[in-house]
Scaffold this active site. Structure first.
Site, PDB file in Angstrom:
ATOM      1  CB  CYS A   1      -9.548 -43.544  55.562  1.00 40.55           C
ATOM      2  SG  CYS A   1      -8.090 -44.077  56.594  1.00 40.55           S
TER       3      CYS A   1
ATOM      4  CG  HIS B   1     -10.724 -47.884  53.979  1.00 42.90           C
ATOM      5  ND1 HIS B   1     -10.262 -47.039  53.123  1.00 42.90           N
ATOM      6  CD2 HIS B   1      -9.808 -47.897  55.238  1.00 42.90           C
ATOM      7  CE1 HIS B   1      -9.176 -46.556  53.606  1.00 42.90           C
ATOM      8  NE2 HIS B   1      -8.842 -47.080  54.720  1.00 42.90           N
TER       9      HIS B   1
ATOM     10  CD  GLU C   1     -12.503 -47.759  50.360  1.00 46.27           C
ATOM     11  OE1 GLU C   1     -11.196 -47.773  50.465  1.00 46.27           O
ATOM     12  OE2 GLU C   1     -13.473 -47.382  51.074  1.00 46.27           O
TER      13      GLU C   1
END
Length: 216
Positions: A91, A196, A198
């Site tokens: 990001c 992202h 994750e």
């Protein structure tokens, strides 16, 4: 086999807990002998085999937060430029790789990937900014960190700005939000995702596992 050190940079910005858990899971499921360490210690960055630079919020605030940790920016420069070790930007962590960001004025980035970070301007006024939610990857370029990831795979974005590179070959994947959005960039030992990983479930974990095994 000794465990390799992977540093997740803590400079006050980023989803550190979820990113650390995702990296740990990617290491475990991918069979990587890796210690994931959340740290703001420059010495740890210099010792690490690879590093992850997260970032959430405005470009200038993230840049200032990073520079506010003595020696951290210099350690990252050495990790990338001198040691030539892998670094993943996530990001705003990806955006900081650019020459400059144009959010709340013009601010310098690391300049590792030539280009600037500019506001998203979708050609459909009905599309909202920030660009938030799941979106499909497209225009994928072959790269070891993207091995097994395909056009159409869905990943999770939260952002209002993206990187516009000076050289088209630095863009490894795009998304669409009323026009092309830079989703992944890469150069030599650097790779960055605007989304992202994750938060991107199986696709994100696969990308993180590839990164943990990447030897540019």
């Amino acid at each position: 086999m000794p465990r390799s050190l992977v540093t997740l940079i803590d400079y006050g910005s980023g989803n550190l807990r979820s990113a650390a858990k995702a990296l740990q899971r990617a290491a475990r499921e991918g069979g990587h002998e890796a210690e994931i360490r959340v740290t703001d210690d420059p010495d740890a960055v210099l010792k690490a085999e690879r590093a992850v630079l997260p970032g959430v919020g405005a470009f200038a605030a993230c840049r200032d937060g990073l520079l506010g940790h003595p020696g951290l920016a210099e350690a990252l420069q050495e990790h990338v430029r001198v040691q030539a070790r892998p670094l993943l930007g996530i990001c705003v962590g990806m955006q900081l790789m650019a020459t400059q960001g144009r959010e709340h004025g013009t601010n310098s980035g690391f300049g590792w990937i030539g280009g600037e970070v500019v506001a998203l301007r979708p050609d459909d006024p009905a599309l909202k900014i920030p660009h938030m939610g799941w979106n499909a990857l497209g225009d994928l370029v072959a790269h070891p960190v993207l091995d097994g990831i395909e056009a159409g795979d869905q990943v999770y974005f939260v952002h209002s700005y993206h990187m516009r590179t000076g050289r088209a070959e630095r863009v490894l994947a795009t998304a669409d939000h009323g026009g092309p959005v830079t989703a992944i960039v890469g150069k030599e030992n650097l790779i960055g995702t605007q989304f992202h990983p994750e938060k991107s479930q199986a696709v994100g974990l696969h990308l993180l596992s590839n990164f943990l095994g990447w030897r540019p």
